[in-house]
Scaffold this motif. Structure first.
Motif: not given
Length: 189
Positions: A30-48, A106-107
């Motif tokens: 679960v904690l690593l899924l939290s880290v994955a959320g950060g990765w997802a943001y930085n890998l492209g979600l920040k523009a979604a 464009r988040g």
């Protein structure tokens, strides 16, 4: 602010994995899924358009991971944490709207703009105040009333400041006060 984990050196990623898994396999995942959320943001979600989802998920999963490791945390703590994360997303982005426009990011905060973005941030943080004030079992009525009132009044002041001057630092500073209040309440509970 979510850590830009896409640029974290391998030793830091390995340490996060090891320390998370030391809390147990389920809590670690679960904690690593939290880290994955950060990765997802930085890998492209920040523009979604749904860029705030990464913050909601990562901050919420962080407290769920802690709860799974030591099940004493009440149900409302991940809710408040997720709302704080969502508010943090806006706080982090709103200062950089102009710079991000140059890089075509464009988040959600970009799409809403500075005025509506501050209002969304204030609403998320006020909701965190309301949940923090009303959810704890056995909380004194005076405590609950003061927490809810303070969060809502500060959110109203923030919204007023944002409507009057969307690029003003006053609205941002007021949201920082609400966030600090909510974090203190979360830690003290």
């Amino acid at each position: 602010m979510l850590v830009p984990t896409a640029t974290v050196p391998p030793p830091a990623a390995a340490a996060a994995t090891v320390f998370s898994l030391l809390l147990g396999w389920f809590a670690g995942v679960v904690l690593l899924l939290s880290v994955a959320g950060g990765w997802a943001y930085n890998l492209g979600l920040k523009a979604a358009a749904f860029s705030g989802a990464a913050y909601l998920f990562a901050f919420g999963a962080l407290t769920v991971g802690v709860y799974v490791a030591a099940p004493s945390e009440p149900w409302w703590v991940p809710v408040v944490s997720a709302l704080l994360g969502f508010g943090a997303h806006f706080a982090n982005v709103l200062r950089d709207l102009r710079a991000d426009a140059a890089t075509s990011v464009r988040g959600l905060p970009h799409r809403l703009g500075p005025r509506t973005g501050v209002i969304a941030m204030a609403a998320a943080l006020a909701t965190a105040s309301v949940v923090s004030g009303l959810a704890p079992a056995g909380a004194a009525v005076l405590y609950s009333a003061s927490v809810v009132t303070t969060g809502v009044v500060l959110a109203a002041a923030t919204t007023t400041a944002a409507v009057r001057a969307p690029h003003s630092a006053i609205a941002f500073r007021l949201t920082v006060v609400i966030a600090l209040l909510d974090v203190v309440l979360l830690v003290s509970a």
